[in-house]
Design a protein around this motif. Structure first.
Motif, short mmCIF file in Angstrom:
data_model
loop_
_atom_site.label_atom_id
_atom_site.label_comp_id
_atom_site.label_asym_id
_atom_site.label_seq_id
_atom_site.Cartn_x
_atom_site.Cartn_y
_atom_site.Cartn_z
N MET A 121 0.87 -1.17 0.00
CA MET A 121 0.00 0.00 0.00
C MET A 121 0.91 1.22 0.00
N ALA A 122 0.87 1.94 -1.11
CA ALA A 122 1.77 3.07 -1.27
C ALA A 122 1.29 4.27 -0.46
N GLN A 123 2.17 5.25 -0.35
CA GLN A 123 1.85 6.44 0.42
C GLN A 123 0.75 7.25 -0.25
N SER A 124 0.82 7.34 -1.58
CA SER A 124 -0.26 8.04 -2.28
C SER A 124 -1.36 7.02 -2.56
N ASP A 125 -2.60 7.48 -2.56
CA ASP A 125 -3.69 6.56 -2.82
C ASP A 125 -3.71 6.26 -4.30
N ALA A 126 -3.09 5.16 -4.65
CA ALA A 126 -3.00 4.82 -6.06
C ALA A 126 -4.30 4.17 -6.50
N LEU A 127 -5.28 5.01 -6.79
CA LEU A 127 -6.59 4.50 -7.17
C LEU A 127 -7.04 5.21 -8.44
N TYR A 128 -7.99 4.59 -9.13
CA TYR A 128 -8.51 5.21 -10.34
C TYR A 128 -9.80 5.95 -10.00
N GLY A 129 -9.72 7.27 -9.99
CA GLY A 129 -10.81 8.12 -9.54
C GLY A 129 -12.09 7.97 -10.33
N GLU A 130 -11.98 7.63 -11.60
CA GLU A 130 -13.17 7.54 -12.44
C GLU A 130 -13.95 6.27 -12.14
N LEU A 131 -13.25 5.28 -11.59
CA LEU A 131 -13.89 3.99 -11.34
C LEU A 131 -14.52 3.96 -9.94
N SER A 132 -15.47 3.07 -9.77
CA SER A 132 -16.07 2.90 -8.44
C SER A 132 -15.11 2.10 -7.57
N GLY A 133 -15.37 2.12 -6.26
CA GLY A 133 -14.54 1.37 -5.34
C GLY A 133 -14.46 -0.09 -5.73
N LYS A 134 -15.62 -0.63 -6.09
CA LYS A 134 -15.67 -2.04 -6.46
C LYS A 134 -14.85 -2.32 -7.71
N GLU A 135 -14.97 -1.41 -8.69
CA GLU A 135 -14.23 -1.61 -9.94
C GLU A 135 -12.73 -1.54 -9.70
N ASN A 136 -12.31 -0.66 -8.78
CA ASN A 136 -10.90 -0.60 -8.42
C ASN A 136 -10.44 -1.93 -7.83
N LEU A 137 -11.23 -2.45 -6.90
CA LEU A 137 -10.86 -3.71 -6.27
C LEU A 137 -10.86 -4.86 -7.27
N GLU A 138 -11.83 -4.82 -8.18
CA GLU A 138 -11.87 -5.86 -9.22
C GLU A 138 -10.61 -5.83 -10.06
N PHE A 139 -10.20 -4.60 -10.40
CA PHE A 139 -9.00 -4.45 -11.23
C PHE A 139 -7.77 -5.03 -10.53
N PHE A 140 -7.56 -4.59 -9.27
CA PHE A 140 -6.34 -5.03 -8.58
C PHE A 140 -6.37 -6.53 -8.29
N SER A 141 -7.57 -7.07 -7.98
CA SER A 141 -7.60 -8.51 -7.70
C SER A 141 -7.35 -9.32 -8.97
N SER A 142 -7.80 -8.80 -10.11
CA SER A 142 -7.58 -9.53 -11.37
C SER A 142 -6.10 -9.60 -11.70
N ILE A 143 -5.37 -8.55 -11.34
CA ILE A 143 -3.94 -8.56 -11.61
C ILE A 143 -3.25 -9.69 -10.86
N TYR A 144 -3.79 -10.01 -9.68
CA TYR A 144 -3.22 -11.11 -8.90
C TYR A 144 -3.87 -12.44 -9.28
#
Lengths: 345, 242
Positions: free
Chosen positions: B80-103
């Motif tokens: 978890m980086a110091q800056s919130d490395a998130l995609y602002g245009e996406l919803s919280g769920k879509e962000n989590l979906e993206f990061f989990s798919s990478i793993y």
């Protein structure tokens, strides 16, 4: 006082950002130089094939200007015309004279007609009278009604697609870096090439849509001349878009903010305007010619124009597709290497 | 005890700027290791090297017995980086979906993990909202959830509780304890002295050097301080006297 403080701050910021400073002064000079080179160049020298049964006419034309190339057989002249080795074929078979223009390039058309008229005027009266009797102008491609837009339209399609895809993909890849998400991704087992390919594919979907919409609009709404296949034009614009996409993401590695990304426009995008088919490369300064070979828009613009005006098929343009594909691959590989700056693996 | 992270004599230089100098530290399994230091001390650089993003100029870092950076090992790390490395245009769920798919998480497993992680950080009710409407604290929590998705063996958190209210901060620490009990090793950076008390081991970082390390109790006892802050002052001052 407050204004002074503001002015001083802006001056300081500018001095720190040497690149923006350089861009302000150097970029306009570069572009002015290019425009100058493109426009102050020599007149177009047409190449005109001559087929005639009148030995006297042949001799006269031959001696009057090196633009005229004498052919024995009509078929040979027309073969060279279709291969773009000639701009026009002049057939003098009294009492009729036929001029067949290649037709794709208005500059070449005009130059050819002027050259022929000028030369025929210098001929002895009895010849001129005869040749003037049944003079007819034919077009291999296009027609006399071809508008300027028909000629520059294909280029504009390629250019705008290239321009917007370059800018948008560049800025969004840059954002990935400035918002920290790139670093976040680099902390995952995602490989650098996967990231580059993912970007190209993700944006690729939108560029397919974009290409289809722009091309269809130009053809069906703006009624631009369209001699070839719609699908081939879409294919070429798509290839151009992918080249712009890979170039944009590559160059974003060398920008630290959106402003610096925009600064690439005069350096990377604008020079391509001059080589992408809007202007005739043949009339440019000699040393500029080779420069056109490293510009993706040269290949894209040329292919789009050949399809739309000359009705070229896959056999004629696949070379351009391969070159654009090569550019895309090159830029993608370079981008994978550029990402090494952020993570070695 | 089994050591999970080993940093051996690591230095890091950016051009002529020496960020870290001869760092040695070992983090054992199940530990919550706190890297304490003021901003600019080199905490972020150090954890980035451990996470495999940066490369040490000299020295070596091994995580789970393999020398970093190594992509395979990186699948075992949650960062978890110091800056919130998130995609602002996406919803919280879509962000989590993206990061989990990478793993490589997908289907039912992915859904379960997203539910668990968002529940942990109290964001279940806000998952449909676009992230650019989140408050600062909510973004931090979503970042944390994203780092937990793939159930990593090692969790690296760079200033995880900045901007999070005390109640939620406590609940996040409770979760960290739970994770640590269940076998996760946690490396956390902080500049908040009272937060350092919550760690099982501490490394004090100042001007790119480790000035002291040990458990919070040891550090306090050795310097006869009543707080970590006092202990830090002692070691920092001692360092200057040299």
């Amino acid at each position: 006082m407050r204004i002074k403080a503001l002015v001083i701050r802006i001056i300081r910021q500018f001095v720190r950002d040497k690149r923006t400073l350089a861009m302000m002064f150097i970029a306009p000079l570069l572009i002015l130089t290019l425009v100058n080179l493109v426009f102050s160049s020599n007149d177009y020298e047409p190449k005109i094939g001559v087929v005639s049964d009148q030995q006297m006419v042949v001799d006269k034309l031959k001696s009057s200007d090196k633009a005229f190339i004498i052919y024995q057989k009509r078929s040979e002249a027309h073969q060279d015309l279709s291969e773009e080795k000639l701009d026009a074929v002049l057939e003098v078979e009294l009492p009729s004279t036929t001029i067949t223009l290649e037709g794709s390039n208005p500059t070449a058309n005009k130059a050819s007609i002027m050259m022929i008229e000028k030369t025929l005027k210098t001929m002895p009266a009895q010849d001129t009278e005869k040749t003037k009797v049944n003079s007819e102008i034919l077009y291999l491609h296009g027609s006399a009604e071809m508008e300027t837009f028909d000629y520059i339209g294909p280029f504009l399609i390629g250019f705008f697609i290239f321009f917007f895809v370059f800018l948008i993909s560049g800025v969004s890849f840059l954002r990935e870096r400035t918002t920290g998400t790139l670093e976040r991704l680099l902390a995952t087992p995602m490989r650098r090439w996967e990231m580059v390919v993912g970007y190209v594919l993700g944006f690729g979907i939108f560029t397919i849509l974009q290409s289809a919409i722009i091309v269809s609009f130009a053809i069906y709404v703006l009624d631009i001349m369209m001699a070839g296949s719609l699908w081939l034009v879409i294919l070429i614009t798509l290839m151009l878009a992918i080249t712009a996409l890979s170039l944009g993401t590559l160059l974003s590695a060398f920008a630290t903010n959106e402003l610096q990304m925009i600064q690439f426009i005069p350096l990377v995008v604008v020079p391509q305007v001059f080589f992408s088919g809007l202007f005739t490369i043949e009339t440019m300064a000699d040393w500029l010619g080779p420069l056109s070979y490293i510009m993706p828009l040269t290949y894209g613009g040329e292919a789009i124009r050949d399809i739309m005006i000359q009705g070229d098929g896959w056999g004629d343009i696949y070379g351009n597709v391969l070159v654009l594909l090569g550019f895309s691959l090159l830029f993608m590989i370079l981008n994978v290497l550029a990402l090494k700056k952020h993570r070695r693996l | 005890m089994q050591s999970v992270i080993q940093v051996k004599n690591v230095s890091k230089k950016y051009r002529s700027h020496q960020v870290l100098q001869n760092i040695d530290l070992t983090v054992n399994k199940n530990e919550i290791y706190g890297l304490l230091g003021p901003s600019g001390a080199g905490k972020t650089t150090l954890v980035k090297m451990i996470a495999g993003i940066e490369i040490p100029t000299t020295g070596s870092i091994s995580v789970l017995d393999s020398v970093m950076p190594k992509l395979n090992t990186m699948t075992q790390i949650g960062f978890m980086a110091q800056s919130d490395a998130l995609y602002g245009e996406l919803s919280g769920k879509e962000n989590l979906e993206f990061f989990s798919s990478i793993y490589g998480l997908k289907g039912q497993k992915q859904k379960e993990r997203i539910d668990q992680a968002s529940d942990l950080v109290n964001l279940t009710n806000f998952l449909q909202k676009p992230v650019n409407q989140y408050s600062g604290g909510m973004k931090r929590r979503l970042s944390l959830a994203a780092a937990l998705l793939h159930d990593p063996k090692i969790l690296i958190l760079d200033e995880p509780t900045v901007g999070i209210d005390p109640v939620l901060r406590q609940s996040i620490w409770d979760e960290l304890y739970k994770l640590s009990k269940s076998g996760t090793t946690i490396l956390v950076t902080t500049h908040v002295m009272d937060e350092a008390e919550k760690c099982s081991q501490l490394g004090m970082l100042r001007d790119g050097k480790i000035i002291a390390s040990g458990s919070p109790r040891e550090l306090k006892d050795n310097t006869s301080s009543t707080s970590i802050e006092e202990a830090f002052l002692y070691y920092g001052g001692a360092h200057h006297a040299n």
